[in-house]
Each structure stands twice: as structure tokens, then as C-alpha cells.
Design a protein around this motif. Structure first.
Motif, short mmCIF file in Angstrom:
data_model
loop_
_atom_site.label_atom_id
_atom_site.label_comp_id
_atom_site.label_asym_id
_atom_site.label_seq_id
_atom_site.Cartn_x
_atom_site.Cartn_y
_atom_site.Cartn_z
N ALA A 72 0.80 -1.45 -0.03
CA ALA A 72 0.05 0.00 -0.01
C ALA A 72 0.86 1.16 0.05
CB ALA A 72 -0.97 -0.11 1.38
N CYS A 73 2.00 1.29 0.63
CA CYS A 73 2.83 2.22 0.87
C CYS A 73 3.55 2.51 -0.79
CB CYS A 73 4.16 1.87 1.96
SG CYS A 73 5.14 3.38 2.50
N ILE A 74 4.05 1.56 -1.38
CA ILE A 74 4.57 1.82 -2.73
C ILE A 74 3.68 2.27 -3.47
CG2 ILE A 74 5.78 0.53 -4.59
CD1 ILE A 74 6.62 -1.40 -2.38
N SER A 75 2.23 1.62 -3.59
CA SER A 75 1.24 2.06 -4.59
C SER A 75 0.95 3.37 -4.37
CB SER A 75 -0.09 1.11 -4.37
OG SER A 75 0.38 -0.30 -4.48
N THR A 76 0.85 3.85 -3.26
CA THR A 76 0.36 5.12 -2.79
C THR A 76 1.29 6.46 -3.34
OG1 THR A 76 -0.79 4.45 -0.78
CG2 THR A 76 -0.28 6.95 -0.93
N ILE A 97 12.08 10.84 -3.95
CA ILE A 97 13.14 10.75 -2.69
C ILE A 97 12.37 9.91 -1.43
CG2 ILE A 97 13.92 12.31 -0.69
CD1 ILE A 97 14.23 14.53 -2.82
N THR A 98 11.21 10.24 -1.42
CA THR A 98 10.41 9.23 -0.49
C THR A 98 10.43 7.82 -0.67
OG1 THR A 98 8.83 10.96 -0.11
CG2 THR A 98 8.16 8.81 0.57
N LEU A 99 10.42 7.47 -1.83
CA LEU A 99 10.64 6.03 -2.30
C LEU A 99 12.06 5.58 -2.23
CD1 LEU A 99 9.45 3.48 -4.00
CD2 LEU A 99 10.02 4.64 -5.91
N HIS A 100 12.85 6.40 -2.44
CA HIS A 100 14.46 5.97 -2.41
C HIS A 100 14.62 5.82 -0.83
CE1 HIS A 100 18.54 6.90 -4.04
NE2 HIS A 100 18.53 5.81 -3.15
N HIS A 101 14.21 6.49 0.04
CA HIS A 101 14.36 6.52 1.55
C HIS A 101 13.57 5.21 2.00
CE1 HIS A 101 16.50 10.00 3.26
NE2 HIS A 101 15.80 10.72 2.52
N ILE A 102 12.45 4.88 1.40
CA ILE A 102 11.92 3.67 1.90
C ILE A 102 12.55 2.33 1.42
CG2 ILE A 102 9.84 2.31 1.62
CD1 ILE A 102 8.16 4.93 1.49
N VAL A 103 13.01 2.50 0.14
CA VAL A 103 13.78 1.21 -0.37
C VAL A 103 15.08 1.09 0.63
CG1 VAL A 103 15.18 0.56 -2.27
CG2 VAL A 103 12.96 1.37 -2.65
N ILE A 104 15.95 2.08 0.99
CA ILE A 104 17.21 1.88 1.77
C ILE A 104 16.88 1.49 3.22
CG2 ILE A 104 18.81 3.42 2.71
CD1 ILE A 104 18.59 5.41 0.36
N ASN A 105 15.75 2.13 3.76
CA ASN A 105 15.50 1.70 5.34
C ASN A 105 14.30 1.04 5.37
OD1 ASN A 105 17.48 4.04 6.05
ND2 ASN A 105 16.21 5.41 5.23
N SER A 107 11.99 -2.50 5.74
CA SER A 107 12.31 -4.00 6.16
C SER A 107 12.33 -4.86 5.01
CB SER A 107 11.18 -4.27 7.08
OG SER A 107 9.93 -4.56 6.31
N PHE A 108 12.70 -6.15 5.18
CA PHE A 108 12.78 -7.28 4.20
C PHE A 108 11.59 -7.16 3.64
CE2 PHE A 108 10.92 -9.49 7.50
CZ PHE A 108 10.08 -10.47 6.86
N ILE A 109 10.25 -7.12 4.07
CA ILE A 109 9.13 -7.10 3.33
C ILE A 109 9.13 -6.08 2.29
CG2 ILE A 109 6.50 -6.72 3.79
CD1 ILE A 109 6.89 -7.56 6.76
N LEU A 110 9.32 -5.14 2.73
CA LEU A 110 9.18 -4.07 1.56
C LEU A 110 10.35 -3.86 0.47
CD1 LEU A 110 7.69 -1.33 0.68
CD2 LEU A 110 9.30 -0.07 1.80
N ASN A 111 11.36 -4.55 0.69
CA ASN A 111 12.39 -4.86 -0.12
C ASN A 111 12.19 -5.99 -0.97
OD1 ASN A 111 14.19 -2.70 0.65
ND2 ASN A 111 15.31 -3.91 1.98
N GLU A 112 11.44 -6.89 -0.44
CA GLU A 112 10.74 -8.28 -1.24
C GLU A 112 9.82 -7.65 -2.24
OE1 GLU A 112 8.19 -11.08 0.16
OE2 GLU A 112 10.01 -12.30 0.41
N GLN A 113 8.93 -6.69 -1.85
CA GLN A 113 8.02 -6.19 -2.62
C GLN A 113 8.86 -5.46 -3.70
OE1 GLN A 113 4.88 -6.78 -2.73
NE2 GLN A 113 4.48 -7.59 -0.82
N ILE A 114 9.56 -4.52 -3.56
CA ILE A 114 10.25 -3.74 -4.31
C ILE A 114 11.23 -4.50 -5.59
CG2 ILE A 114 11.84 -1.98 -4.66
CD1 ILE A 114 10.80 -0.53 -2.35
N ASN A 157 18.84 1.12 -10.39
CA ASN A 157 19.16 0.73 -9.11
C ASN A 157 18.21 -0.58 -8.74
OD1 ASN A 157 20.30 0.67 -6.87
ND2 ASN A 157 19.92 2.77 -6.01
N LEU A 158 17.09 -0.62 -8.81
CA LEU A 158 16.35 -1.89 -8.11
C LEU A 158 16.40 -2.67 -9.20
CD1 LEU A 158 13.10 0.57 -7.92
CD2 LEU A 158 14.27 -0.77 -6.17
N SER A 159 16.69 -2.67 -10.62
CA SER A 159 17.03 -3.82 -11.36
C SER A 159 18.22 -4.36 -11.19
CB SER A 159 17.00 -3.01 -12.84
OG SER A 159 17.36 -4.25 -13.85
N THR A 160 19.22 -3.73 -10.72
CA THR A 160 20.67 -4.22 -10.42
C THR A 160 20.46 -4.91 -9.08
OG1 THR A 160 21.74 -2.47 -11.33
CG2 THR A 160 22.78 -3.81 -9.53
#
Length: 342
Positions: A72-76, A97-105, A107-114, A157-160
Motif C-alpha cells: 500500500a505504501c509503494i502503490s500510494t 526521494i520518499t521512495l528512495h528512503h523507503i527502499v534504503i531503510n 524492512s525485508f518485506i518492503l524490499n521483497e516487494q520492490i 538501481n532496483l533492477s541491479t
């Protein structure tokens, strides 16, 4: 003209406030509405500075709960990126910038989604802002180029990260585990990962030439975040180059050529990187390793070429000797035949 611009900005501010009020009183899930409000506040048009830390922290915290909240966070954020009232470069940059911060910081749940998003045609496929333009004024036009580049960088970055099997930002313990796993990686996998990392570095170098824009807080935040990722890219590249350096004696000529071309591409980025980050994050040990490995590759290729020439000469001499022997035997045989007839 100036008055019209102020009226547009005022209208946008009221529109954002109206959206927040509407979301508060909507019948959507409480967590979903909280995420929507946090995104709206983080990407408001009323300020031209980066999203406040406390709002970023609030959004990151949602990534530590459930998969539903993470998605929901990513989609929003993606929805806000592409569906705000009119092209506004500050809203766009804040979303990125917000998306970048969320990707960096996150959890594994969000990183898995991304990690799986670049493979999808329904999410990060629409992160492409190649046609985005905010022509409100000269600065907005300049910043639009930064938004286009920043979106491309995040996609790359996400593709890499997907190719590496992990996001660039790893803790020290996680990096040590990764280093251990790399000892058992095949050359083809190591090269594929290095190729992806070098491509990301090349994308960094495509940043707009208007470096004076970095004096602005929001562009400064963009380059700071990209610079932090570049530092991690250097580390990821170093541990893989170190592995290849230890195995370089076993590489074929084609593999040596491929690795050489990859290092040459990296070398051409050095000057631009220094210019972009104003001598920060140079990591001299990284470039020393690159230079050392390049010298080793050149020496090995020359040695292989010398050996190849030597073997060809030996083969030629062997063939020449056999030919001479055959000629002698042929002459002897003819002589014997003549004597026998006479």
C-alpha cells in the motif's frame, strides 16, 4: 504572469489539504488512510524542500508491519507520482526521494516487494518519467531533467538489486555473509553482477550538467542519496572484482576481454563521478583495485598472445620438418624407381 503562478500554487495547496481531509473521513482501512495522509504530507506542494525526516520515518515504519502495508505504501507513492493535479517537479522529486528512503531503510518485506517490481508491468514500469516536464519557470524546467534522471537511476538501481539478489544497502554482517557466498559463485554470475553494477554507475554519470542546481536543498538531497548508493555500489563491485582477481589465471581469452571492456567502461566514468560528487566518496582503494586488476588483465592477455604465437611457430616448424622429410622420401623413392628400371 506572477500572479497567475501564485494563484495556481495556492489552488494546489488547498487541493492537497482537501485530499488530506477527504482521506481522514473516508471509509478506507485505517492503516491505508494513514499511509495516504503520510504520503500527501511528505509530498505537499506547499514547500520546496525535501520531505521532513519524521514523515519519512513514519512511512518507513509501515514497511515493518505487513506485506499489505508495504505494498500500500509503494502503490500510494506511485499513484501520487503520476496522478497529482498538474505537473509539479517538487511533488515528483519528493515522491522519488520518499521512495528512495523507503527502499534504503525499509524492512525485508518492503524490499521483497520492490525487488519484484521491475519485473512487473503494473508498477515500476510506470516509474519512467522520460516525458515529464514542469514548464512553470526556468528552474522547474531544469529540475524536470533531474527528476527524469533520478527516476531512471532508481529503476536501474532496483533492477541491479534484483540481479544481485539483495538491495545495495546491507549491514556489515549481511555484507560479510554475501562475501562468503561469492566465493562459490561462477564466473558468469560474477560478471553478470559486475556488468549490472557498472551500468548503474554509467547511469549516475548521466546526471544533468546543471550541477549548480545542487545548491537547492531538494536537488542536494537527491545527489546525497545517489552518492550514498554509489558508495555501496563501489563496495559491491570491489568484493566481486577481488573474487575475479583471485581467479583471473583461469579465465579464457574471451572472458579476459569481456572483463577488460567492463573495467574500461568503469574507468571512463571516473572523471564525471569526481565532478558530480565534488571529490567525495572517491574511495581510492576502489580505483587502486581497478587499476591493479586492469594491469593484470593486460599482462595475462599479452602472455596468452605470446604463448599462442609460440605454439603456432612450433606447429609451423613441425609441419615444415614433416614436409621436408616427405620430400626427401619422395626423392629417394623416385631415385630407387629409376635405378630399378635401368
Amino acid at each position: 504572469m506572477g500572479r497567475s503562478k501564485k494563484l495556481k500554487n495556492l489552488h494546489s495547496v488547498f487541493k492537497d489539504k482537501a485530499k488530506i481531509i477527504k482521506t481522514k473521513f473516508s471509509f478506507t482501512n485505517h492503516i491505508t488512510s494513514s499511509i495516504q495522509i503520510a504520503v500527501l504530507r511528505a509530498t505537499t506542494r506547499s514547500a520546496r524542500s525535501p520531505p521532513p525526516d519524521h514523515l519519512i520515518s513514519a512511512l518507513v515504519s509501515f514497511s515493518h508491519t505487513t506485506r499489505h502495508s508495504a505494498l500500500a505504501c509503494i502503490s500510494t507513492i506511485i499513484n501520487r507520482l503520476h496522478h497529482h493535479h498538474q505537473p509539479n517537479v517538487y511533488v515528483t522529486l519528493k515522491c522519488l526521494i520518499t521512495l528512495h528512503h523507503i527502499v534504503i531503510n525499509g524492512s525485508f518485506i518492503l524490499n521483497e516487494q520492490i525487488s519484484f517490481q521491475p519485473m512487473s508491468t503494473t508498477s515500476f514500469g510506470f516509474l519512467n518519467l522520460s516525458r515529464f516536464v514542469d514548464d512553470t519557470d526556468k528552474q522547474s524546467c531544469e529540475f524536470s531533467l533531474w527528476a527524469q534522471w533520478y527516476a531512471r537511476f532508481l529503476e536501474n538501481n532496483l533492477s541491479t538489486s534484483t540481479i544481485l539478489g539483495c538491495y545495495l544497502s546491507l549491514s556489515k554482517s549481511e555484507m560479510e555473509k554475501k562475501k562468503e557466498k561469492l566465493k562459490f559463485s561462477l564466473y558468469i554470475d560474477l560478471f553478470k553482477e559486475i556488468e549490472a553494477l557498472v551500468s548503474t554507475v554509467e547511469e549516475i554519470c548521466k546526471a544533468p550538467k546543471s550541477l549548480h542546481c545542487q545548491k537547492n536543498d531538494i536537488i542536494y538531497e537527491v545527489t546525497k542519496l545517489v552518492g550514498e548508493d554509489y558508495r555501496m555500489i563501489q563496495y559491491h563491485t570491489m568484493i566481486r572484482l577481488t573474487q575475479l582477481s583471485d581467479r583471473v589465471q583461469n579465465l579464457s581469452t574471451n572472458e579476459l576481454n569481456e572483463l577488460t571492456r567492463c573495467l574500461e567502461r568503469l574507468e571512463t566514468c571516473k572523471e564525471r563521478l569526481t565532478e558530480l560528487f565534488l571529490n567525495r566518496r572517491r574511495n581510492q582503494s576502489f580505483w587502486d583495485l581497478e587499476t591493479e586488476l586492469m594491469a593484470k588483465l593486460v599482462w595475462l592477455k599479452e602472455d596468452m598472445e605470446m604463448k599462442s604465437v609460440s605454439w603456432k611457430m612450433i606447429e609451423y616448424e613441425t609441419e615444415s620438418t614433416l614436409l621436408k622429410k616427405q620430400l626427401v622420401w619422395y626423392q629417394v623413392d623416385r631415385c630407387d624407381s629409376w635405378l630399378f628400371k635401368n
